[in-house]
Design an enzyme around this catalytic site. Structure first.
Site, PDB file in Angstrom:
ATOM      1  CB  ILE A  17      -0.965   0.055   1.207  1.00 43.03           C
ATOM      2  CG1 ILE A  17      -0.211   0.119   2.545  1.00 43.03           C
ATOM      3  CG2 ILE A  17      -1.959  -1.079   1.173  1.00 43.03           C
ATOM      4  CD1 ILE A  17      -1.064   0.599   3.706  1.00 43.03           C
ATOM      5  CG  ASP A  18       3.907   1.383   2.779  1.00 40.52           C
ATOM      6  OD1 ASP A  18       2.792   1.665   3.245  1.00 40.52           O
ATOM      7  OD2 ASP A  18       4.738   0.683   3.380  1.00 40.52           O
ATOM      8  CG  MET A  24      -0.606   2.684   7.818  1.00 42.31           C
ATOM      9  SD  MET A  24      -0.914   0.935   7.533  1.00 42.31           S
ATOM     10  CE  MET A  24      -1.056   0.336   9.215  1.00 42.31           C
ATOM     11  CG  HIS A  76      -3.423  -2.500  10.542  1.00 45.27           C
ATOM     12  ND1 HIS A  76      -3.034  -1.860  11.691  1.00 45.27           N
ATOM     13  CD2 HIS A  76      -2.329  -3.163  10.086  1.00 45.27           C
ATOM     14  CE1 HIS A  76      -1.766  -2.127  11.928  1.00 45.27           C
ATOM     15  NE2 HIS A  76      -1.306  -2.909  10.974  1.00 45.27           N
TER      16      HIS A  76
HETATM   17  O1  F6P Z   1       4.182  -1.639   4.630  1.00 44.33           O
HETATM   18  C1  F6P Z   1       2.818  -1.588   4.816  1.00 44.33           C
HETATM   19  C2  F6P Z   1       2.460  -1.070   6.173  1.00 44.33           C
HETATM   20  O2  F6P Z   1       1.062  -1.026   6.258  1.00 44.33           O
HETATM   21  C3  F6P Z   1       3.086   0.284   6.539  1.00 44.33           C
HETATM   22  O3  F6P Z   1       2.421   1.362   5.945  1.00 44.33           O
HETATM   23  C4  F6P Z   1       2.981   0.236   8.041  1.00 44.33           C
HETATM   24  O4  F6P Z   1       3.970   1.034   8.667  1.00 44.33           O
HETATM   25  C5  F6P Z   1       3.228  -1.200   8.360  1.00 44.33           C
HETATM   26  O5  F6P Z   1       2.925  -1.935   7.185  1.00 44.33           O
HETATM   27  C6  F6P Z   1       2.401  -1.742   9.493  1.00 44.33           C
HETATM   28  O6  F6P Z   1       2.792  -3.035   9.737  1.00 44.33           O
HETATM   29  P1  F6P Z   1       2.032  -4.080  10.663  1.00 44.33           P
HETATM   30  O7  F6P Z   1       0.921  -4.681   9.855  1.00 44.33           O
HETATM   31  O8  F6P Z   1       3.074  -5.080  11.003  1.00 44.33           O
HETATM   32  O9  F6P Z   1       1.477  -3.334  11.842  1.00 44.33           O
END
Ligand code: F6P
Length: 347
Positions: A126-127, A169, A277
């Site tokens: 998504i980034d 995010m 999320h």
């Molecule tokens: O890399 C995708 C991402 O959603 C980032 O934007 C965010 O910092 C990270 O993953 C969150 O990770 P997790 O699902 O381990 O909390």
């Protein structure tokens, strides 16, 4: 040929669309057999497999998440990890592996390729921070979700005369913040690549309120370091010092701190919304379904052509392939031109 498939790293909408396309083309056109690995690199490490054929990919195109499961397992952090993966591939009679993931998963794929593993990559996140491709799938869905949230926050901000801070995010890049901020008409956007100071953000808000508007929308990327005119910079989340197997700090929380600062410095009532999320959940947008599908078809072709160490990528409107090395060498950050587009609407 017998092909393994895995999805690694944070999940995102469109993973199932890739899996479906890989399997549909692989079976129908190339006569491949597939083996699904559970939970990213944990699957081949622990030899955890799931059946993967036409039956398993029926009806999954619009489904979020991944039918294979995912994890942030790094085999290079595990004693004998690479040898265990090589042994799994050998014992299961696999000719190649398709790894669907972001910089971490594909970084592992690249290193395994250097060890002689036949691997092909598909760019997910998504980034949108993966180099060598214009877009990763999942990004459009995340931006759509964030934009809808900003639209909704506008009406409540206006009713209550409030400043609304929205934390999105994106890890160390501001793609989601910039795109959703432009699309949602944000009044200030703060991203890691072009860190305007807290004081500057407050003066943009004051300037707007002086023009008679008494609400503002501020979008902040989770990786933005609180930056002050004094030169002080602070990454929120760093205090926790909690990192994953790839050494990433768990981000999140900058929105709350920024909201406190804005309220204290401007006197305007401020609230924060952390989208978290939600940005990764649910069904992919049509654009992501199409992109993921095209990537999946390309990955099947790359395997057929024996072009290992390559990744499917989008250049303009064309699906091409690039080396995993190029794709994982550095992060793709937001260029100044994009931030200029956002800044034209600040204050
Ligand atoms: O890399 C995708 C991402 O959603 C980032 O934007 C965010 O910092 C990270 O993953 C969150 O990770 P997790 O699902 O381990 O909390």
């Amino acid at each position: 040929m017998r092909i393994g498939v895995l999805t690694g790293g944070g999940d995102c909408p469109g993973l199932n669309a890739v899996i479906r396309a890989v399997v549909r083309k692989g079976v129908a056109e190339y006569g491949y057999d597939f083996v699904g690995f559970r939970d990213g690199w944990r699957g081949p490490l622990e030899r955890e497999t799931v059946p993967l054929g036409i039956q398993q990919v029926r009806g999954i195109l619009p489904r979020g998440g991944t039918i294979l499961g995912t994890s942030r397992t790094n085999p290079f952090k595990i004693e004998g990890g690479v040898e265990r993966i090589e042994a799994t591939l050998r014992d299961l009679g696999l000719d190649a592996l398709i790894a669907i993931g972001g910089e971490d998963t594909l970084g592992v794929a690249k290193r395994l390729y250097d060890h002689g593993v036949n691997v092909v990559g598909v760019p997910k996140t998504i980034d949108n921070d993966l180099a060598a491709t214009d877009y990763t799938f999942g990004f459009d869905t995340a931006v759509t979700i964030a934009t809808e949230a900003i639209d909704r926050l506008h009406t409540t901000a206006e009713s209550h005369n409030r400043v609304m801070v929205v934390e999105v995010m994106g890890r160390h890049t501001g793609w989601i913040a910039v795109m959703s901020g432009i699309a949602g008409g944000a009044d200030v956007i703060l991203i890691p690549e072009q860190p305007i100071t807290v004081e500057q953000a407050c003066s943009e808000i004051r300037r707007r309120h002086e023009r008679g508007l008494d609400f503002s929308i501020v979008v902040v990327s989770e990786g933005y370091e609180l930056t002050y005119d004094s030169g002080e910079r602070r990454l929120v989340g760093e205090q926790a010092r909690e990192t994953d197997q790839f050494g990433h700090v768990k981000l999140g929380g900058v929105g709350g701190e920024l909201a406190r600062e804005i309220e204290e410095r401007t006197g305007f009532e401020t609230r924060v919304t952390v989208l978290g999320h939600v940005q990764r959940g649910g069904s992919p947008t049509p654009r992501d379904r199409v992109l993921a599908t095209r990537y999946g078809l390309k990955a099947a072709d790359l395997v057929d052509e024996g072009r290992f160490g390559r990744m499917a990528a989008l250049h303009g409107d064309d699906i091409v392939d690039v080396s995993l090395e190029e794709a994982t060498a550095e992060l793709k950050t937001v260029p100044p031109e994009w931030y200029e587009v956002a800044k034209a609407f600040f204050g």
